[in-house]
Write an enzyme that holds these catalytic residues in place. Structure first.
Site, PDB file in Angstrom:
ATOM      1  N   ASN A   1      -6.732  12.208  15.912  1.00 36.37           N
ATOM      2  CA  ASN A   1      -7.482  11.828  14.713  1.00 36.37           C
ATOM      3  C   ASN A   1      -8.974  12.104  14.805  1.00 36.37           C
ATOM      4  OD1 ASN A   1      -5.146   9.270  14.601  1.00 36.37           O
ATOM      5  ND2 ASN A   1      -5.405  10.669  12.903  1.00 36.37           N
TER       6      ASN A   1
ATOM      7  N   GLY B   1       0.847  -1.202   0.000  1.00 35.15           N
ATOM      8  CA  GLY B   1       0.000   0.000   0.000  1.00 35.15           C
ATOM      9  C   GLY B   1       0.867   1.230   0.000  1.00 35.15           C
ATOM     10  N   THR B   2       1.256   1.664  -1.186  1.00 35.75           N
ATOM     11  CA  THR B   2       2.228   2.735  -1.253  1.00 35.75           C
ATOM     12  C   THR B   2       1.549   4.075  -1.512  1.00 35.75           C
ATOM     13  OG1 THR B   2       3.717   1.096  -2.118  1.00 35.75           O
ATOM     14  CG2 THR B   2       4.466   3.352  -2.224  1.00 35.75           C
ATOM     15  N   GLY B   3       0.770   4.507  -0.556  1.00 30.22           N
ATOM     16  CA  GLY B   3       0.271   5.876  -0.582  1.00 30.22           C
ATOM     17  C   GLY B   3       1.311   6.768   0.081  1.00 30.22           C
TER      18      GLY B   3
ATOM     19  N   LYS C   1      -3.511   8.091  20.110  1.00 30.56           N
ATOM     20  CA  LYS C   1      -3.437   8.685  18.764  1.00 30.56           C
ATOM     21  C   LYS C   1      -4.792   9.240  18.341  1.00 30.56           C
ATOM     22  CE  LYS C   1      -1.222   9.671  14.967  1.00 30.56           C
ATOM     23  NZ  LYS C   1      -1.296   8.922  13.711  1.00 30.56           N
TER      24      LYS C   1
ATOM     25  N   ASN D   1      -4.232   4.251  11.546  1.00 32.34           N
ATOM     26  CA  ASN D   1      -4.906   4.870  12.691  1.00 32.34           C
ATOM     27  C   ASN D   1      -6.134   4.073  13.096  1.00 32.34           C
ATOM     28  OD1 ASN D   1      -3.276   7.224  13.103  1.00 32.34           O
ATOM     29  ND2 ASN D   1      -4.093   8.002  11.170  1.00 32.34           N
TER      30      ASN D   1
END
Lengths: 317, 317
Positions: free
Chosen positions: B200, B12-14, B196, B107
């Protein structure tokens, strides 16, 4: 209509003032419209109501650009936005006959309380809650989709006692009924205003927040839950302020809305036309009254905060 | 870098996968990128990171369109959206060496719990929380605005005891640190995930709800109040689930955000590009966990309901 009928002035001829003013004029009452931006169009073409209930009604009306030209009125119906009440107060005072009854056909809490100190003490002040789906299509042109009732309650003024107040309110309701409009006298204006908020708080705000009219709002499981949760908070806020709303009232309004034709609440039109949103009357004041009674309404507060942000950025665009 | 260094796969290369993958490759690690829509661009031009911190970095990388062509990896970093985890599970299993450590750089809550049953039991599963402002500008092009730390925690897998888990997590943090990235091992992944969410939950959701980036959200008195109220509810939700967050943590994140360059959170990019929003991991699961612990989070629930409506209408446009 006989010649002793009262003289009625309409202040703020948007959708509400245009619709009720025209219905009263059509019934033969002597109605006078004080106009600002719509004066030219209404002088030339009168007012036109495109009604899903009554068909299309159009007639010339007595229109004024300057309050000094208006005759003194026995009744003044104020259909302007609550956000302009303070600047309208001097005009209301000038247009009023000595025993004038001023009726605020507006939503929210605190609207009479804010205007009262700006009006002469001898004027009666009433609140009117309109259960109607109307919007202004163009200057002098009103689209009426459904419903139409106006319920009236006495706020303050020279009426000496409950009987005198009741007499004034009944006379007002009688005017509307004579024009074919369902109208009831309400003994408790404050409670009636809370009750009206059960609709206005969810649908007005969510129409702006979600850019959505009633049909999609009622078609989605999560927006339905949110509407019901917001309604429940209004009922809780009313209770904290001493107003026990009728059992099942929120469920009733929810069911009514489900059967209504698709409707964009007035706050959405204000947003789309970059006018100030009526956030003080519909959100800030109910939140403040509930808070003063020790009651927190977190969803309404979050909605109000989000709408405040949207309103400021919308006006700056 | 010596030849015994571990082989790292990026799924998943975002923005996240691209940034960390390139930083690791640049440090000399053997990094392999599994790509879908970005394969052609990345094969041709490599990955480019336009960083406000490091300047512009660009280099060719080992890119694959088919997992069958990838060598087995010792570490797999998953930077895809949580919404696609279920369909990625078989690819992860195929790309993994026998003792592979799978790290979800995502997240929200429940992401490891949802993926775990879909992965072979012999794989280690870790969570990684990225404190970074990045977004994907174009296929293979990542904009890095600020920050960059990755904190890691062990979720489940063959590590026999706390010491073995600690060993795995420390090895992961060491990889990142060897690439110049701040990284800490966390002893309690569930608590770190709640922590986190304090960022978010308000900023991701409000960026979509109010179509606003961090600078305007931090400039308006009412959106600031809303952010703080939402943060307080996350802290309360964490507490109800047994995670007492550090004193003053919400105030710390609020102050950090005030000093950050203007930033559009990832959920806004998903919205703008009509991709599904990560509502399950960031809203539904925390609400469900808090509710199961008897804790109501009304503002987060209202925000989630509004975002659910927006998401469905956004995907149907």
């Amino acid at each position: 209509m006989n010649t002793s009928s009262p003289r009625i002035g309409i202040i703020g001829t948007g959708a509400i003032g245009g619709y009720y003013g025209l219905m009263l004029a059509r019934a033969g009452f002597d109605v006078h419209f004080l106009l600002r931006s719509e004066f030219d169009a209404v002088s030339a073409n009168g007012i036109r109501v495109e009604s899903a209930v009554h068909g299309t009604l159009q007639m010339p009306v007595q229109a004024y650009a300057d309050v000094a030209d208006m005759p003194p009125c026995d009744w003044l119906l104020v259909g302007a936005k609550t956000t302009s009440n303070a600047e309208l107060a001097p005009l209301i005072a000038k247009a009023a006959a000595s025993d004038c009854k001023v009726v605020l056909l507006q939503n929210g809490l605190g609207v009479e309380e804010s205007l009262r100190p700006l009006l002469p003490a001898h004027l009666h002040l009433l609140g009117g809650l309109c259960f109607i789906c109307v919007n202004r299509e163009a200057p002098g042109v009103v689209r009426h989709q459904s419903l139409g009732a106006v319920n009236l309650g006495y706020h303050s003024g020279p009426a000496a006692d409950a009987a005198a107040r009741q007499h004034v309110v009944e006379a007002g309701a009688e005017l509307f009924r004579a024009a074919g409009i369902d109208s009831q006298a309400m003994s408790n204006l404050a409670q009636a205003r809370w009750q009206k908020l059960v609709w206005n708080v969810p649908y007005n705000g969510l129409s702006v927040l979600l850019r959505a009219s009633t049909t999609p709002l009622m078609a989605d499981a999560q927006s339905r839950e949110l509407i019901q949760a917001l309604m429940a908070e209004v009922v809780e806020g009313a209770r904290s302020c001493g107003h026990e709303l009728p059992q099942g009232y929120a469920e009733h309004l929810f069911a009514v809305t489900e059967k209504m034709p698709d409707y964009w609440p007035s706050m959405y039109h204000d947003f789309a036309q970059q006018r100030p949103l009526e956030l003080a009357a519909i959100y800030a004041e109910p939140l403040a009254q509930a808070r003063a009674a020790g009651c927190s309404l977190p969803r309404i507060e979050a909605l109000y905060q989000a709408l405040g942000f949207i309103d400021r950025h919308n006006l700056q665009r």
